[in-house]
Design an enzyme around this catalytic site. Sequence first.
Site, PDB file in Angstrom:
ATOM      1  CG  ASP A 296       4.440  44.907  48.386  1.00  0.00           C
ATOM      2  OD1 ASP A 296       5.582  44.450  48.592  1.00  0.00           O
ATOM      3  OD2 ASP A 296       3.478  44.165  48.129  1.00  0.00           O
TER       4      ASP A 296
HETATM    5  C1  BGC Z   1       5.306  41.225  48.055  1.00  0.00           C
HETATM    6  C2  BGC Z   1       5.362  41.405  49.542  1.00  0.00           C
HETATM    7  C3  BGC Z   1       6.718  41.009  50.048  1.00  0.00           C
HETATM    8  C4  BGC Z   1       7.743  41.878  49.353  1.00  0.00           C
HETATM    9  C5  BGC Z   1       9.155  41.638  49.819  1.00  0.00           C
HETATM   10  C6  BGC Z   1       6.467  41.900  47.341  1.00  0.00           C
HETATM   11  O1  BGC Z   1       6.535  41.534  46.024  1.00  0.00           O
HETATM   12  O2  BGC Z   1       4.073  41.719  47.583  1.00  0.00           O
HETATM   13  O3  BGC Z   1       4.350  40.648  50.158  1.00  0.00           O
HETATM   14  O4  BGC Z   1       6.803  41.131  51.425  1.00  0.00           O
HETATM   15  O5  BGC Z   1       7.690  41.621  47.964  1.00  0.00           O
HETATM   16  O6  BGC Z   1       9.644  40.440  49.401  1.00  0.00           O
END
Ligand code: BGC
Length: 760
Positions: A296
């Site tokens: 993530d």
């Molecule tokens: C989120 C993810 C997301 C990623 C990219 C993160 O802050 O937890 O779910 O896909 O950002 O935007």
Amino acid sequence: MKNFIKLISTFLVLLSVFSCQEKDQLIYKNQELSIEERVDDLMSRMTLEEKIGQMNQYNGFWNVTGPSPIQGDAAKKYKDLRKGYVGSMLNVRGVEEVKAVQKIAVEETRLGIPLIIGFDVIHGYETLSPIPLAEAASWDLEAIQKSAEMAALEASAVGINWTFAPMVDVSRDARWGRVMEGAGEDTYLGSKIAYARVKGFQGDDLSKENTIVACAKHFAGYGFAESGRDYNTVDVGTSTLYNIIFPPFQASIEAGVKTFMNSFNELNGVPATGNKFLQRDVLKRDWNFDGFVVSDWGSIAEMIAHGHAKDLSHATEIAIKAGSDMDMESYAYVDELAKLVKSGKIQETLIDDAAKRILKVKFQLGLFDDPYKYCNKEREEKTLGSKEIMDASLDIAKKSIVLLKNDDNILPLKKEGQNIAVIGALASDKTSPLGSWRIAAKDSTAVSVLEGLSVYKGNKITYAKGTELVLGTPDFTTEVKINTTDKSGFAEAKSIAKNADVVIMVLGEHGFQSGEGRSRTELDLPGLQQELLEEVYKVNTNIVLVLNNGRPLTLGWADAHIPSILECWQLGTQSGNAIAQVLYGDYNPSGKLPMSFPRSVGQLPLYYNYKNTGRPTLPGKDIVFWSHYQDEKNSALYPFGHGLSYTEFAYENLKVKQEGKNFVVKIDVKNTGKVTGKEVVQMYIQDVFASVTRPVKELKGFKMVSLLPNEEKTIKFTLSDKELGFYNNQGNFVVEPGKFKVFIGGSSQTVIETSFEIYE
Ligand code: BGC
């Protein structure tokens, strides 16, 4: 001299033709060969740094969906891109932007490996469908799959080929802002929806230009953040992990999902990103997952703050050993991994495995055969907001609405001769219904409730805001400021309500009050809306409360006073049209809650499939020693599976019969009302006693049935080992003999029941 120049230029032309031919003959470029052969050939040509490059994902230069460690460091990103040290980018969107970065990767790097372009296509790209929690309320797997298909169609037309969806985290805590992004509290419904969404995004052929790679996230346990506070600690045992949290991830794999995203949270003391048990043992070994895992946003580096890694190099070592294949925005792999291999701390085979997994997906997408296949300007223009996409968005929006209450059949509204007062800031709002996770949707593009109602010409509509919900213009990255002082609009709202036949109050949360980083400790109507509701009620009690919200709310007062309540979530671009069609009865509501609505925040986490405890009932008059609250009931205000219709359904003749190893369950369902309606027939079971205690009820089947007035149908379910068994505390799947109860009905609480036995 002239001849000499001619000779040289002929030589150069010949050389370029020759080298082109040689390039075309490269095994990894040969479309006739298998993907495995092509990947192996490409790998054999790559340097260590180029392989690591594939494992590096950078955010683009335009949108940020997380705190970037080197905000705006475009120069480094461009430099790495040119060297072939970037395998993927996220938040690069639109044919022109994507083409620009893809061109560098393909035409300026040594091996010309195309980028995989990721984006949070969570509930649509520019045309939005309802937030995922709302879609889950439709219980309509076909419509949900279609919605993901439309999202893929639109996203693929603007250069995107990978979505960070579906989020398949089960969550039982409405305080957590990200419940809007999932399928609710139930693992069975969540698994069916996960399957449908993956199929919708990826289709059956990833190399088609209108399908994109899906990503099951967040692996694992994110929805169990303590106290519903985002990013918070997660501590759950084997039973919850295997029986509740894992199944939707397994269903995603069954549907063929190509990628997983790990998670910000720690799980039982080890951050998910550095969790070998989760990623290597369960996902890649036990489940045989052959796609790749992306971290993530910044979650590799965050292992330092977690207190699990001493510095970035250490975090990198932990992450790669644990099975995280791609680094999103930690700058960890690109800057630290090669050093770790060279010092002997990391074996190059780990890099090879990760890079291969990533390259394989790129080949499956067909990117090596045509890196610009998603970059067609004409297709982009034709596809964005097309009629097909808009129609699908309206269809699922109607299906997502849940009728919570409808005393005296106030709804549907009469189509003529009525004086209708519409009240609430959200009634005219054209942005909030888009909900959270709507990076590419333009502000003010949703159809408001007022606009939707204006399509119906037979009634007189008056409107008053009553009160502003928020101050300023909230956005994706900043806190939403709620108005708690300005009541100057109350008087006007009361005055239009006074003489109305019906008052429609559109209240709820702002679109950015749920989503990532948007946890709440109170779940009532934010700001002055509750007070407004009570004030208006004093002058006219004939109120229809239309709710727009991204999570379950506590609605005790409204339930006790307001005759009709319609849960309309955040329904996306077509919101107002969908709401108006349901209010007027042109669509008979069929949605059912995918999450329990609590009576009080103090009940959370709250879920229908709880365990009985040793003291489930009142032992005698006024005795305190049983599992309860002194000041509130244990039950939900509106339970999981609840949802009314403009007609009514009767259930009878519940029968169970053993057929071989399976049990066949049958029930007669009849439409006893005056209009045609759809009902979601739900089947729950209880394994009454077991070596590891089982919930009082577990959803194990549901079917949508459409019935004309007076029509009756027999609905059949089959219970096999898959539904009857569970994972024990060793993580083994077992079916244990003994008594089972079966419950069938129109919600988790309005059921009829019978039982059967599995003999040793
Ligand atoms: C989120 C993810 C997301 C990623 C990219 C993160 O802050 O937890 O779910 O896909 O950002 O935007």
